[in-house]
Design an enzyme around this catalytic site. Structure first.
Site, PDB file in Angstrom:
ATOM      1  CG  ASP A 191     -13.214 -10.598   2.201  1.00 40.36           C
ATOM      2  OD1 ASP A 191     -13.006 -11.184   1.119  1.00 40.36           O
ATOM      3  OD2 ASP A 191     -12.693  -9.502   2.486  1.00 40.36           O
ATOM      4  CB  SER A 194     -17.772  -9.233   4.493  1.00 39.37           C
ATOM      5  OG  SER A 194     -16.691  -9.431   3.624  1.00 39.37           O
ATOM      6  CB  THR A 234     -17.398  -5.531  -2.951  1.00 41.68           C
ATOM      7  OG1 THR A 234     -16.211  -5.730  -2.196  1.00 41.68           O
ATOM      8  CG2 THR A 234     -17.014  -5.006  -4.328  1.00 41.68           C
TER       9      THR A 234
END
Length: 323
Positions: A87, A53, A12
């Site tokens: 993540d 991720s 992100t």
């Protein structure tokens, strides 16, 4: 001048708005202009990958850890900051932590909000991570820096899907924090899990089973039948399971599969307290290995590396004995 490398992997922190949602664009969305605001640091940027991720596999994590080890050996940098998606960040950071010797400051950071959202946190997290990488404090191992807090890779986890304060170390708390231009530590980790020195190799045939009421035994049997060499079981409480799950664990052990027991709980150790069928003591007497208070997803990474290094069950048990 401190020579600091920012190693970009995606996530992100690099994402830009696109058609129908947020995506990784052809140009990094990281705002690296903040790096010019850090005095005493000479910063270079290298792109390793550009992946969300959830796409980062254990093999990719191992490649990142090997690259970081090459930097550690070369001495070309005084510190490395790794930008990563949130993540799976905790697993990649842990992979690096168990492989590196700890002579090079390595700091993972990320963003909970993309550059297109109000209150974007990426630039500040990068700046703080670089500040931490510039510090001289030793024996920290790999650290994770978000929301002004510094966490140990072995303990940190993502606790919220969206909040900028998502990353926490339940039961332990942060090692310290960054307050404007000063890095402040208020505790140091007293231990780290480390692999034996040598090349990092993985055996990815390690599964993770989270138990629920009346659930778990059939998944364990499936993994054994599928040729898995190790299974991490996230059990209830102190490390307890249903009797059917205990029997499945016994079948796995009889098939020479290494079974490691962790807890679904965020805090506290697995311990052989209960002797009833499926209790923690019963599982240990059957030959399961306790993982103390380590998280299941991280012990899975550890077990992959242990098996890849050719370690037998006794050596793995010794390695985890102090947890």
């Amino acid at each position: 001048m401190k020579r600091i490398l920012v190693l970009s992997t995606g996530g992100t922190i690099e994402m830009l708005p696109g058609d129908g949602g947020i995506t990784i664009g052809p140009v990094s969305g990281m705002d690296l202009q903040v790096l010019d605001l850090i005095p005493g640091a000479m910063i270079s940027v290298e792109r390793f990958s550009s992946l969300p991720s959830p796409h980062v596999t254990p093999e990719i994590m191992a490649d990142i850890a090997r690259l970081l080890r090459s930097y550690e050996v070369s001495g070309d940098y005084h510190g490395v900051v790794v930008t990563h998606g949130t993540d799976t960040l905790e697993e990649t950071a842990f992979m690096a932590d168990i492989h590196l010797e700890g002579t090079l400051p390595v700091v993972f950071t990320a963003a909970m909000r993309s550059s297109s959202e109000l209150g974007v946190d990426g630039p500040r997290n990068i700046m703080n991570a670089v500040r931490v990488a510039c510090t001289e404090t030793s024996n920290l191992g790999v650290t994770v820096v978000l929301n002004d807090e510094i966490h140990a890779a072995g303990r940190v986890t993502k606790t919220c899907t969206s909040n900028v304060s998502s990353f926490d170390s339940p039961g332990y708390g942060p090692l310290g924090f960054v307050d404007d231009d000063k890095v402040i530590y208020h505790r140091l980790p007293i231990w780290r899990l480390n692999l034996p020195r040598g090349p990092l190799s993985l055996d990815t045939r390690v599964g993770l089973v989270r138990t629920a009421a009346g659930f778990g035994h059939d998944i364990i049997d499936f993994l054994v039948d599928s040729g898995y060499r190790g299974i991490v079981v996230e059990a209830f409480g102190r490390g307890n399971v249903h009797p059917l799950t205990a029997d499945a664990i016994q079948r796995a052990i009889d098939a020479s599969v290494i079974v490691v027991i962790t807890s679904r709980c965020y805090k506290g150790r697995v311990l052989g307290v209960y002797a009833y069928p499926g209790g923690g003591l019963d599982l240990m007497e059957r030959g399961a290995i306790s993982a103390g208070d380590m998280a299941g997803n991280k012990i899975r990474i550890m077990l992959m590396a242990c098996l890849g290094a050719g370690m037998d069950e006794l050596r793995i048990k010794e390695l985890l004995a102090d947890l």
